[in-house]
Design a protein around this motif. Structure first.
Motif, short mmCIF file in Angstrom:
data_model
loop_
_atom_site.label_atom_id
_atom_site.label_comp_id
_atom_site.label_asym_id
_atom_site.label_seq_id
_atom_site.Cartn_x
_atom_site.Cartn_y
_atom_site.Cartn_z
N ASP A 183 -7.61 1.13 6.27
CA ASP A 183 -8.71 1.49 7.17
C ASP A 183 -9.69 2.39 6.41
OD1 ASP A 183 -7.58 3.95 7.05
OD2 ASP A 183 -6.81 3.95 9.10
N TYR A 184 -10.79 2.69 7.03
CA TYR A 184 -11.88 3.40 6.36
C TYR A 184 -12.26 4.61 7.19
CZ TYR A 184 -16.96 4.06 5.33
OH TYR A 184 -18.20 4.57 5.03
N GLU A 238 -12.26 7.69 2.68
CA GLU A 238 -10.85 7.43 2.37
C GLU A 238 -10.44 6.11 2.96
OE1 GLU A 238 -9.29 10.79 5.29
OE2 GLU A 238 -7.74 9.25 5.10
N ARG A 239 -9.37 5.54 2.38
CA ARG A 239 -8.79 4.30 2.91
C ARG A 239 -7.30 4.55 3.08
NH1 ARG A 239 -11.11 -0.46 1.20
NH2 ARG A 239 -9.94 -1.29 2.97
N ASN A 240 -6.69 3.99 4.07
CA ASN A 240 -5.27 4.23 4.36
C ASN A 240 -4.55 2.97 4.76
OD1 ASN A 240 -4.70 7.27 4.58
ND2 ASN A 240 -6.70 6.99 5.55
N LEU A 241 -3.36 2.80 4.20
CA LEU A 241 -2.52 1.68 4.63
C LEU A 241 -1.06 2.01 4.35
CD1 LEU A 241 -2.72 -1.40 5.66
CD2 LEU A 241 -2.32 -1.97 3.27
N GLU A 285 -0.10 4.55 1.86
CA GLU A 285 -0.93 4.57 0.64
C GLU A 285 -2.33 5.03 1.02
OE1 GLU A 285 -0.46 1.32 -2.47
OE2 GLU A 285 0.32 0.37 -0.66
N ARG A 286 -2.94 5.82 0.12
CA ARG A 286 -4.28 6.34 0.44
C ARG A 286 -5.20 6.25 -0.77
NH1 ARG A 286 -4.18 12.14 3.25
NH2 ARG A 286 -5.59 11.18 4.72
N LEU A 287 -6.45 6.07 -0.49
CA LEU A 287 -7.47 6.14 -1.54
C LEU A 287 -8.51 7.16 -1.10
CD1 LEU A 287 -8.30 2.36 -2.20
CD2 LEU A 287 -6.96 3.89 -3.66
N LEU A 288 -8.98 7.93 -2.06
CA LEU A 288 -10.12 8.80 -1.79
C LEU A 288 -11.22 8.40 -2.77
CD1 LEU A 288 -11.23 11.27 -0.19
CD2 LEU A 288 -10.48 12.68 -2.11
N VAL A 289 -12.36 8.00 -2.24
CA VAL A 289 -13.45 7.49 -3.07
C VAL A 289 -14.62 8.46 -2.98
CG1 VAL A 289 -14.96 5.51 -3.52
CG2 VAL A 289 -12.69 5.14 -2.51
N VAL A 290 -14.99 9.02 -4.12
CA VAL A 290 -16.07 10.01 -4.17
C VAL A 290 -17.17 9.48 -5.08
CG1 VAL A 290 -16.64 12.42 -4.72
CG2 VAL A 290 -14.30 11.82 -4.03
N TYR A 302 -9.29 8.30 -6.28
CA TYR A 302 -7.93 8.86 -6.36
C TYR A 302 -7.01 8.01 -5.49
CZ TYR A 302 -9.69 13.11 -8.55
OH TYR A 302 -10.25 14.01 -9.41
N TYR A 303 -5.82 7.77 -6.04
CA TYR A 303 -4.84 6.95 -5.33
C TYR A 303 -3.63 7.82 -5.02
CZ TYR A 303 -1.26 3.28 -4.81
OH TYR A 303 -0.25 2.48 -4.35
#
Ligand code: GLC
Length: 553
Positions: free
Chosen positions: A476-477, A491-494, A497-502, A550-551
């Motif tokens: 998700d976003y 950020e994305r989440n599943l 697991e997470r992503l942070l996009v800057v 970042y993952y």
């Protein structure tokens, strides 16, 4: 049939005329495409979208089709196309065709026939109407320029064209026309193509009686066809009668639609389109159209992306793009030619780490930029010439219009692909049909192949990461720092697991503090456009056009 595989594709768009000339006549062609299939595959692309490659007088470079079931002889023939299809499939790549059925060319046989007499069976394939006295049937203006009606002396009638007068609109209310469309779809699907990009598909139904529109300087009447009364019905018919019977997908282009409009077409079990090409995020430096230029606003860009991300979440699927054949190059628009590599990489990250299917336009993967031409005669596009007349009427000088055209014209995206630093950028051994951007000696595929830090190799890394991490595809976003006019953070989440996009949209240093819950030292820095030592704590100061992903697991 579960054909949700389109969600995991990475689509590469080919605008053939400028892609690669394989037969030495200065015009890109399918021989060139065949030569470059391995290259396209090497990017990680898993699908190709061909902008129209059908026979066409090229009034709108292929978006005026004279025969839907053949290949433009300038590009090759059906045999060569079948070979490409086969070779693409062998490499695990899908192929989609551009389906342009809002209009045909005026040189299409249907139009030529229908023009012969009012009782010719093809007459009703188009909108032919009597004038009102000496005036056209209504006050509609073309979206390109001038009136939307062209007079024909022989018939003493007018025909409707919402684009150029060489692009008469098809009358989709005629069931025979809809059968023709289905027949064209089946022709290509039976051959093995995997779907369509449907050109201005939301314009295909016009309001009954073709009433006058609200007067505007351009495109008067658009409210009567931008989402016409039968558009859903016709698209459902195409879906039910054809699309659902094949393992394929459809992405529809829809100018002037917002995310709510998009849901009407793409959400629900009986959705008509799998994805929609929206325009909101392409208007962060202009008003409605690229031609009315304004200073770039990151807030406007973020708002547009976030609306589409939030509104479609769990209901429909986004088409992620920042370039195609209709818009100037993105580095020159939202990035910086000075910080070329940094901004090209940042823009790719910002866009393709979102939720949706990435679409990459030829040359974007090396960060091709806008071109500067010296005079209007060097331009090629009907839209540039139409705008010239329009701006001149408003009193603009040649020089001022030239400046506007250089900044905003579609030609910026249509210069030949820069393959190497040899003559004509390695695009052709003959003089190319259109100017090569003189920066090809610095920006080209061959030199970027050599350089592990090139934009090209960054695209490869980015795509690889995306394809191997479900969180990048299905997560998700959630946007952060909405009020920042310099940073775009999400950020994305599943499933844990997470992503942070800057991403920074400025050459200034900006202090970034991670949102609560993110300890950067615990994250893996999986993508970035700078060399960075391990991050401590929760904040850092950005460098020009810096991007970091970042993952966390
Ligand atoms: C779409 C195409 C564009 C074309 C227009 C008319 O917007 O992408 O290139 O000029 O439709 O077909």
């Amino acid at each position: 049939m579960d054909n949700n595989w389109y969600k995991e594709l990475v689509v590469y768009q080919i605008w053939c005329r400028s892609f690669k000339d394989g037969d030495g006549d200065g015009i890109g062609d399918l021989h060139g495409v065949l030569e470059k299939l391995d290259y396209i595959q090497s990017l990680g692309a898993t699908a190709i979208w061909f902008s129209p490659i059908y026979p066409s007088p090229n009034a709108d470079y292929g978006y005026d089709i004279a025969d839907y079931k053949d290949i433009n002889p300038e590009y090759g023939d059906l045999k060569l196309f079948r070979k490409i299809l086969n070779e693409a499939h062998k490499r695990g790549m899908k192929v989609i065709m551009d389906l342009v059925v809002n209009h045909t060319s005026d040189e299409h046989q249907w139009f030529i026939e229908g023009k012969k007499s009012k009782d010719n069976p093809y007459h009703d394939y188009y909108f032919w109407r009597d004038g009102k006295g000496d005036n056209p049937p209504n006050n509609w203006l073309s979206t390109f320029e001038g009136g939307a009606w062209e007079y024909d002396e022989n018939l003493d009638q007018y025909y409707l064209h919402v684009f150029s007068k060489k692009q008469p609109d098809l009358n989709m209310d005629n069931p025979k026309v809809r059968e023709e469309v289905k027949d064209i779809m089946r022709f290509w699907l039976d051959m093995g193509v995997d779907g369509f990009r449907e050109d201005v598909i939301t314009f295909i139904s016009k309001a009954e009686g073709l009433p006058n529109g609200f007067p505007l300087p351009i495109a008067t009447g658009i409210e009567h066809y931008k989402k016409g009364p039968h558009v859903h019905e016709y698209l459902k018919e195409f879906r039910h009668d054809v699309i659902d019977k094949y393992d394929c997908f459809v992405v529809g282009e829809s100018p002037m639609s917002n995310s709510q409009d998009c849901l009407e077409f793409t959400a629900g079990d009986d959705h008509e389109l799998d994805m929609m090409i929206g325009f909101d995020h392409m208007e962060a430096d202009c008003f409605m159209t690229d031609t009315i230029h304004m200073p770039f606003s990151l807030k406007k860009l973020k708002k547009a992306f976030t609306h589409w991300q939030d509104d479609l979440a769990g209901k429909a699927w986004n088409c992620l793009y920042i370039e195609n054949h209709d818009h100037p190059r993105i580095v020159s628009r939202y990035g910086s030619e000075k910080y070329h590599d940094e901004s090209a990489k940042m823009l790719a990250t910002m866009c393709y780490m979102q939720s949706g299917t990435p679409f990459i336009y030829q040359g974007q993967e090396i960060g091709m930029t806008n071109i500067t031409l010296d005079s209007i005669d060097q331009f090629k596009d009907v839209v540039t010439f139409n705008n010239e007349r329009l701006f001149k009427k408003l009193g603009l000088s040649d020089q001022r219009y030239l400046k506007i055209a250089n900044k905003t014209s579609r030609e910026n995206a249509r210069t030949p692909v820069q393959w190497d630093s040899s003559e004509n950028a390695g695009f052709s051994t003959a003089e190319p049909w259109f100017n090569v951007n003189p920066n090809y000696t610095q920006i080209n595929v061959a030199s970027q192949e050599e350089d592990p830090n090139s934009v090209l190799n960054y695209y490869r890394k980015l795509i690889k990461f995306r394809q191997s991490h479900k969180v990048a595809i299905y997560g998700d976003y959630k946007e952060h720092l909405k009020n920042s006019s310099q940073l775009y953070v999400y950020e994305r989440n599943l499933d844990g697991e997470r992503l942070l996009v800057v991403s920074s949209f400025t050459d200034k240093s900006v202090k970034f503090t991670a949102p609560e819950g993110f300890d950067l030292s615990k994250g893996e820095l999986v993508l970035t456009n700078y060399t960075i030592s391990p991050t401590q704590g929760t904040s850092f100061v950005t460098r020009p056009y810096e991007t970091r992903v970042y993952y966390f697991k």
